[in-house]
Scaffold this motif. Sequence first.
Motif, PDB file in Angstrom:
ATOM      1  N   VAL A   1       0.856  -1.186   0.000  1.00  0.00           N
ATOM      2  CA  VAL A   1       0.000   0.000   0.000  1.00  0.00           C
ATOM      3  C   VAL A   1       0.888   1.231   0.000  1.00  0.00           C
ATOM      4  CG1 VAL A   1      -1.861   1.231   1.153  1.00  0.00           C
ATOM      5  CG2 VAL A   1      -1.759  -1.254   1.302  1.00  0.00           C
ATOM      6  N   THR A   2       0.675   2.136  -0.983  1.00  0.00           N
ATOM      7  CA  THR A   2       1.483   3.354  -1.036  1.00  0.00           C
ATOM      8  C   THR A   2       0.577   4.580  -0.945  1.00  0.00           C
ATOM      9  OG1 THR A   2       1.364   3.331  -3.448  1.00  0.00           O
ATOM     10  CG2 THR A   2       3.305   2.313  -2.450  1.00  0.00           C
ATOM     11  N   ARG A   3       1.182   5.741  -0.670  1.00  0.00           N
ATOM     12  CA  ARG A   3       0.429   6.999  -0.578  1.00  0.00           C
ATOM     13  C   ARG A   3       1.025   7.959  -1.592  1.00  0.00           C
ATOM     14  NH1 ARG A   3      -3.713   9.822   0.178  1.00  0.00           N
ATOM     15  NH2 ARG A   3      -3.939  11.401   1.795  1.00  0.00           N
ATOM     16  N   ILE A   4       0.192   8.682  -2.335  1.00  0.00           N
ATOM     17  CA  ILE A   4       0.744   9.660  -3.279  1.00  0.00           C
ATOM     18  C   ILE A   4       1.556  10.697  -2.512  1.00  0.00           C
ATOM     19  CG2 ILE A   4      -0.938   9.491  -5.150  1.00  0.00           C
ATOM     20  CD1 ILE A   4      -2.312  11.980  -3.772  1.00  0.00           C
ATOM     21  N   ALA A   5       2.568  11.262  -3.183  1.00  0.00           N
ATOM     22  CA  ALA A   5       3.458  12.208  -2.522  1.00  0.00           C
ATOM     23  C   ALA A   5       2.778  13.553  -2.293  1.00  0.00           C
ATOM     24  CB  ALA A   5       4.712  12.400  -3.378  1.00  0.00           C
ATOM     25  N   HIS A   6       3.075  14.155  -1.142  1.00  0.00           N
ATOM     26  CA  HIS A   6       2.648  15.526  -0.890  1.00  0.00           C
ATOM     27  C   HIS A   6       3.881  16.406  -0.964  1.00  0.00           C
ATOM     28  CE1 HIS A   6      -0.991  13.695   0.078  1.00  0.00           C
ATOM     29  NE2 HIS A   6      -0.685  13.300   1.299  1.00  0.00           N
ATOM     30  N   GLY A   7       3.758  17.591  -1.460  1.00  0.00           N
ATOM     31  CA  GLY A   7       4.908  18.485  -1.551  1.00  0.00           C
ATOM     32  C   GLY A   7       4.529  19.783  -2.210  1.00  0.00           C
ATOM     33  N   ILE A   8       5.533  20.545  -2.603  1.00  0.00           N
ATOM     34  CA  ILE A   8       5.289  21.831  -3.244  1.00  0.00           C
ATOM     35  C   ILE A   8       4.755  21.578  -4.659  1.00  0.00           C
ATOM     36  CG2 ILE A   8       6.334  24.028  -3.872  1.00  0.00           C
ATOM     37  CD1 ILE A   8       6.693  23.359  -0.928  1.00  0.00           C
ATOM     38  N   PRO A   9       3.620  22.167  -5.017  1.00  0.00           N
ATOM     39  CA  PRO A   9       3.104  21.982  -6.377  1.00  0.00           C
ATOM     40  C   PRO A   9       4.117  22.487  -7.408  1.00  0.00           C
ATOM     41  CG  PRO A   9       1.457  23.049  -4.983  1.00  0.00           C
ATOM     42  CD  PRO A   9       2.747  23.036  -4.208  1.00  0.00           C
ATOM     43  N   VAL A  10       4.239  21.766  -8.503  1.00  0.00           N
ATOM     44  CA  VAL A  10       5.188  22.160  -9.549  1.00  0.00           C
ATOM     45  C   VAL A  10       4.801  23.527 -10.111  1.00  0.00           C
ATOM     46  CG1 VAL A  10       6.133  21.549 -11.801  1.00  0.00           C
ATOM     47  CG2 VAL A  10       5.593  19.752 -10.146  1.00  0.00           C
ATOM     48  N   GLY A  11       5.781  24.409 -10.268  1.00  0.00           N
ATOM     49  CA  GLY A  11       5.509  25.720 -10.855  1.00  0.00           C
ATOM     50  C   GLY A  11       5.075  26.755  -9.835  1.00  0.00           C
ATOM     51  N   SER A  12       4.880  26.343  -8.586  1.00  0.00           N
ATOM     52  CA  SER A  12       4.445  27.332  -7.589  1.00  0.00           C
ATOM     53  C   SER A  12       5.665  27.818  -6.823  1.00  0.00           C
ATOM     54  CB  SER A  12       3.427  26.727  -6.643  1.00  0.00           C
ATOM     55  OG  SER A  12       4.075  25.948  -5.671  1.00  0.00           O
TER      56      SER A  12
ATOM     57  N   LEU B   1       7.869  28.435  -3.477  1.00  0.00           N
ATOM     58  CA  LEU B   1       8.080  27.797  -2.185  1.00  0.00           C
ATOM     59  C   LEU B   1       7.629  28.668  -1.033  1.00  0.00           C
ATOM     60  CD1 LEU B   1      10.727  25.337  -1.437  1.00  0.00           C
ATOM     61  CD2 LEU B   1      10.624  27.195   0.213  1.00  0.00           C
ATOM     62  N   GLU B   2       7.869  29.979  -1.151  1.00  0.00           N
ATOM     63  CA  GLU B   2       7.558  30.849  -0.015  1.00  0.00           C
ATOM     64  C   GLU B   2       6.063  30.955   0.270  1.00  0.00           C
ATOM     65  OE1 GLU B   2       8.176  35.107  -0.549  1.00  0.00           O
ATOM     66  OE2 GLU B   2       8.695  34.707  -2.641  1.00  0.00           O
ATOM     67  N   TYR B   3       5.238  30.589  -0.718  1.00  0.00           N
ATOM     68  CA  TYR B   3       3.796  30.666  -0.493  1.00  0.00           C
ATOM     69  C   TYR B   3       3.192  29.345  -0.037  1.00  0.00           C
ATOM     70  CZ  TYR B   3       4.340  35.055  -2.954  1.00  0.00           C
ATOM     71  OH  TYR B   3       4.740  36.304  -3.320  1.00  0.00           O
ATOM     72  N   ALA B   4       4.011  28.293   0.043  1.00  0.00           N
ATOM     73  CA  ALA B   4       3.489  26.989   0.489  1.00  0.00           C
ATOM     74  C   ALA B   4       3.139  27.058   1.969  1.00  0.00           C
ATOM     75  CB  ALA B   4       4.532  25.913   0.243  1.00  0.00           C
ATOM     76  N   ASP B   5       2.066  26.350   2.376  1.00  0.00           N
ATOM     77  CA  ASP B   5       1.734  26.348   3.806  1.00  0.00           C
ATOM     78  C   ASP B   5       2.712  25.455   4.555  1.00  0.00           C
ATOM     79  OD1 ASP B   5       0.021  23.566   4.436  1.00  0.00           O
ATOM     80  OD2 ASP B   5       0.073  24.224   2.343  1.00  0.00           O
ATOM     81  N   LYS B   6       2.763  25.616   5.869  1.00  0.00           N
ATOM     82  CA  LYS B   6       3.743  24.943   6.717  1.00  0.00           C
ATOM     83  C   LYS B   6       3.710  23.424   6.561  1.00  0.00           C
ATOM     84  CE  LYS B   6       4.061  27.641  10.617  1.00  0.00           C
ATOM     85  NZ  LYS B   6       3.760  27.893  12.055  1.00  0.00           N
ATOM     86  N   ILE B   7       2.497  22.860   6.630  1.00  0.00           N
ATOM     87  CA  ILE B   7       2.369  21.397   6.579  1.00  0.00           C
ATOM     88  C   ILE B   7       2.895  20.851   5.252  1.00  0.00           C
ATOM     89  CG2 ILE B   7       0.801  19.448   6.828  1.00  0.00           C
ATOM     90  CD1 ILE B   7       0.192  20.865   9.204  1.00  0.00           C
ATOM     91  N   THR B   8       2.561  21.551   4.160  1.00  0.00           N
ATOM     92  CA  THR B   8       3.027  21.108   2.843  1.00  0.00           C
ATOM     93  C   THR B   8       4.546  21.155   2.778  1.00  0.00           C
ATOM     94  OG1 THR B   8       1.011  21.922   1.808  1.00  0.00           O
ATOM     95  CG2 THR B   8       2.882  21.575   0.353  1.00  0.00           C
ATOM     96  N   LEU B   9       5.112  22.213   3.369  1.00  0.00           N
ATOM     97  CA  LEU B   9       6.569  22.386   3.376  1.00  0.00           C
ATOM     98  C   LEU B   9       7.229  21.261   4.171  1.00  0.00           C
ATOM     99  CD1 LEU B   9       8.216  24.413   1.964  1.00  0.00           C
ATOM    100  CD2 LEU B   9       8.110  25.923   3.929  1.00  0.00           C
TER     101      LEU B   9
END
Lengths: 198, 198
Positions: B167-178, B180-188
């Motif tokens: 069982v795997t989980r899709i990756a969470h992270g910074i959306p491509v093209g966005s 970094l400084e606008y990413a929320d804490k949890i995503t970071l």
Amino acid sequence: MHAAPIEELIEQFESLPGIGRRSAERIAFHILEKMPREAVVKMTERIREAKEKIVLCSVCQNLTQEDPCKICSSEKRDRSVICVVESPEDVTAIENTGEYKGLYHVLHGALSPMEGITPDDIKINELLLRLNDGEVKEVIMATNPTVNGTATAVYISRLLQPLGVKVTRIAHGIPVGSDLEYADKITLIKAIEGRQLI
Amino acid sequence: MHAAPIEELIEQFESLPGIGRRSAERIAFHILEKMPREAVVKMTERIREAKEKIVLCSVCQNLTQEDPCKICSSEKRDRSVICVVESPEDVTAIENTGEYKGLYHVLHGALSPMEGITPDDIKINELLLRLNDGEVKEVIMATNPTVNGTATAVYISRLLQPLGVKVTRIAHGIPVGSDLEYADKITLIKAIEGRQLI
């Protein structure tokens, strides 16, 4: 990518005002995934019923279930004044204030040379017919304060001049409760031009 | 203030997702004022047709016109991997990438103690039944990265552990093209935790 019936469902909702592709998809999937069959049947019946039962009032041209409409047939309304608006929603807005006691006339649009909308395309003739018996003393032009709405107001006021009916225009100015510094230039000019004694 | 059939029409549209009172009024008046009768009949027929023709695929539970659906019955798909999503729209989103070649399973929701949505309310049992014959080697949990979506992913992964399925989980992270400084804490945090060798 969707099955044909889903795609057709999405297209139907996309054709409605204010609904884009994403909203239409969301609505379509809501109907297919979440709504019970009976609720969908009920919804489609309500849409058809409304379209069948609601007609234009033969006097004021507003949408109505009875012809003439409740306002036109009411004995409590002041029959000496007609407020001319572009759409049925404008009647609702003015009625909601509870202050206006005269009659209405719905044009169903405004003159627009750009879109090819001429006097014959909106309910101007129906308005003229209402002024024949001399009962109406004042016509208030409450079309929108846009180029087309203003042009329509001016056009109709010229048409009515020979009939000896007083034609007025609703006031433009700073909306109550809003901040003067955020008003656009034209509104501010109109507000100053239309100033009144306190 | 509106006639009963108009009010009922507005209420029908107000009950759809993303449509408030004002939008529902605008749509209702558009239907009554602007749409020809035939277009209204066609719209209601399309809604009913879609609701009648579209069913849930007995395998993956996605919305489909044929059962089993095109993806489940395709010989080109990799039958050893199932991607589990919350809704049919998620399938569309992943299919639109054109990259994923496995199968899907649509849960039609996520576990939510707050809303009283238990494992019996979503299509978890139907997923377990698909894993019986040992053909499936991997289940990708692509539920939303919300509290409910993550809880559902964890719950299902625990259910599947005894079955020997990866069982795997899709990756969470910074959306491509966005940015970094606008990413929320949890995503970071997730992006740093999920870092990979270049």
